[in-house]
Design a protein around this motif. Structure first.
Motif, mmCIF file in Angstrom:
data_model
loop_
_atom_site.group_PDB
_atom_site.id
_atom_site.type_symbol
_atom_site.label_atom_id
_atom_site.label_comp_id
_atom_site.label_asym_id
_atom_site.label_seq_id
_atom_site.Cartn_x
_atom_site.Cartn_y
_atom_site.Cartn_z
ATOM 1 N N ASP A 14 0.952 -0.364 12.407
ATOM 2 C CA ASP A 14 1.067 0.968 11.816
ATOM 3 C C ASP A 14 1.935 1.884 12.701
ATOM 4 O OD1 ASP A 14 0.684 3.096 10.125
ATOM 5 O OD2 ASP A 14 -1.497 2.985 10.149
ATOM 6 N N MET A 46 3.150 11.446 4.204
ATOM 7 C CA MET A 46 2.617 10.139 4.587
ATOM 8 C C MET A 46 1.124 10.044 4.268
ATOM 9 S SD MET A 46 3.460 7.190 6.213
ATOM 10 C CE MET A 46 4.805 7.543 7.345
ATOM 11 N N PRO A 47 0.721 9.139 3.363
ATOM 12 C CA PRO A 47 -0.704 9.045 3.004
ATOM 13 C C PRO A 47 -1.507 8.307 4.076
ATOM 14 C CG PRO A 47 0.581 7.456 1.753
ATOM 15 C CD PRO A 47 1.559 8.246 2.559
ATOM 16 N N LYS A 48 -2.793 8.537 4.088
ATOM 17 C CA LYS A 48 -3.692 7.780 4.955
ATOM 18 C C LYS A 48 -3.969 6.418 4.313
ATOM 19 C CE LYS A 48 -4.348 11.291 7.780
ATOM 20 N NZ LYS A 48 -3.843 11.271 9.166
ATOM 21 N N GLY A 49 -4.688 5.580 5.043
ATOM 22 C CA GLY A 49 -5.075 4.298 4.491
ATOM 23 C C GLY A 49 -4.451 3.133 5.222
ATOM 24 N N ILE A 70 -2.075 -0.057 6.266
ATOM 25 C CA ILE A 70 -0.640 -0.305 6.244
ATOM 26 C C ILE A 70 -0.330 -1.641 5.592
ATOM 27 C CG2 ILE A 70 -0.368 -1.507 8.455
ATOM 28 C CD1 ILE A 70 1.879 1.371 7.299
ATOM 29 N N THR A 81 0.832 -1.207 0.000
ATOM 30 C CA THR A 81 0.000 0.000 0.000
ATOM 31 C C THR A 81 0.866 1.257 0.000
ATOM 32 O OG1 THR A 81 -0.097 0.188 2.417
ATOM 33 C CG2 THR A 81 -1.721 -1.257 1.356
ATOM 34 N N ASP A 125 0.424 7.321 16.139
ATOM 35 C CA ASP A 125 0.279 8.773 15.972
ATOM 36 C C ASP A 125 1.143 9.556 16.956
ATOM 37 O OD1 ASP A 125 -1.494 8.443 13.903
ATOM 38 O OD2 ASP A 125 -3.280 8.519 15.205
ATOM 39 N N ARG A 179 0.754 3.833 1.971
ATOM 40 C CA ARG A 179 1.177 4.179 3.338
ATOM 41 C C ARG A 179 2.345 3.293 3.776
ATOM 42 N NH1 ARG A 179 -0.473 7.103 7.627
ATOM 43 N NH2 ARG A 179 -0.054 6.313 9.723
#
Length: 405
Positions: free
Chosen positions: A174, A290-293, A295, A103, A177, A105
């Motif tokens: 992932d 960094m894209p969302k979605g 991992i 992916t 945060d 991310r």
């Protein structure tokens, strides 16, 4: 054969009175496993035959009895300075063999973690190289920064040294945060340590005397011996797999390939310093882009279900069982083979894998960068003094676990 010399003994000029001595194995100069047989004319080295020592654990044969994901834990032990780079390099080879596209991310997360690992590897290499020549303070500064990085790795992976964080098709978990602010603080503070290191060493007369013109390799010698990474780039070889065989998110990121032309110990030191600055640039870009979605890819025949799903969903429990407790895990193409490589901190880390259509490989062969670089060591110290042998060996940054054969 394990423990035998890697090159035949060359005849010595009959008019030169020589003595043969063992250099190593002992810490700190030869890291406890390496041994070099030196032929000396006084204090000048006229011949050298390196041995790879006895840290032999049969990594490649172990791989044949493990699933692809299980073998990730073994790659930690091959280069314990930057284990995440080995983790991701191996699963990248499996993914290329199976045609798996990770992916967006995951691509950025892998680059982020590998560049942090590159900094951890380089800063310790510079620090230990300085320590071997008497600059003890630089080593302490390097260890302080490495400890900060280990805290980041522990937060991200759950382990400080043996991370075992990669999975075929993704990552074990992932990026948290609450880790992002810690990474940002590190990359904001770290350049000050690089500046301090340069102020201590780069115009230091003792450092210049021990490194400039010492242990040099030419471009032709690097190409002949298969030397890659910072040592090759310090000798003018403009080659970096992140640019020349792009993978993950590297094609979308802006960075420079650092090269110098002198090929000596001082050039290698400068290349590593500048590469750490480029890594900081890459880390900053990864955090910004960094894209969302997800991992991991959404295919539980390849990826391992999360613990939460395993505890609450029957299908996930079944797939977990198949991956770990049975021989019905991830299927791979039958009679398929691949050679894949990534740019580890010490150079080209390559994996040659032959598949047998099961969750275990038929054969695995590793191309560790340190093994080939160590083979060029006699060229570095030819006609040098005994003390130069310590400086040259330190500049290679040999990781003994990579020499396993």
């Amino acid at each position: 054969m394990a423990g035998t010399t890697t090159a035949p003994k060359k005849p010595i000029d009959a008019d030169v009175e020589t003595i043969t001595v063992n250099f190593g194995p002992q810490h700190p100069a030869t890291h406890g496993t390496l041994r070099i047989e030196l032929d000396l004319d006084g204090e000048r080295i006229v011949g050298a035959r390196p041995e790879i020592g006895y840290l032999h654990t049969g990594f490649e044969k172990i791989a044949e009895e493990m699933s692809y994901n299980q073998f990730v834990t073994v790659t930690d032990r091959m280069n314990y300075f930057s284990p995440l780079c080995n983790n991701f390099g191996f699963v990248h080879a499996v993914e290329e063999m199976c045609g798996i596209e990770i992916t967006p991310r995951c691509k950025y997360a892998r680059v982020l973690l590998c560049e942090l690992s590159r900094v951890a590897d380089h800063i310790l290499s510079v620090g230990l190289g300085a320590m071997d020549l008497g600059a003890f303070s630089v080593m302490l500064w390097g260890f302080v920064e490495r400890e900060r990085l280990y805290d980041i790795f522990e937060h991200a992976t759950g382990a400080r040294l043996t991370t075992s964080h990669a999975r075929v098709g993704g990552i074990a978990r992932d990026i948290p945060d609450d880790l992002i602010p810690r990474i940002k603080k590190f990359i904001d503070d770290f350049p000050a340590t690089l500046d301090k290191t340069e102020k201590m060493l780069s115009r230091n007369r003792i450092w210049w005397g021990r490194t400039v013109g010492v242990g040099a390799l030419t471009t032709e010698q690097c190409l002949s011996y298969g030397v890659t990474g910072p040592l090759a780039r310090a000798s003018g070889v403009d080659y970096d797999l992140r640019r020349d065989r792009p993978y993950w998110a590297y094609p979308e990121l802006d960075f420079n390939v650092i090269t110098r032309t002198d090929g000596d110990i001082y050039a290698r030191y400068k290349v590593r310093l500048d590469e750490m600055r480029e890594s900081i640039k890459l880390i900053r870009q990864c955090l910004e882009k960094m894209p969302k979605g997800p991992i991991n890819i959404e295919d539980h025949k390849v990826t391992i279900p999360s613990k939460k799903d395993v505890y609450t969903k029957m299908e996930s429990l079944i797939m977990h069982f198949k991956h770990y407790m049975d021989d019905h895990g991830m299927d791979t193409p039958r009679r398929s083979e691949v050679y894949s490589c990534t740019e580890s901190p010490n150079g080209e880390l390559g994996w040659y894998i032959i598949s047998q259509g099961r969750s275990q490989p038929y054969r695995v062969r590793c191309r560790p960068p340190c093994l080939l670089t160590y083979g060029a060591y006699p060229e570095m110290i030819k006609n040098a003094l005994i003390s130069d042998a310590v400086a040259a060996l330190s500049s290679i940054n040999v990781i003994a676990g990579e020499l396993d054969r």
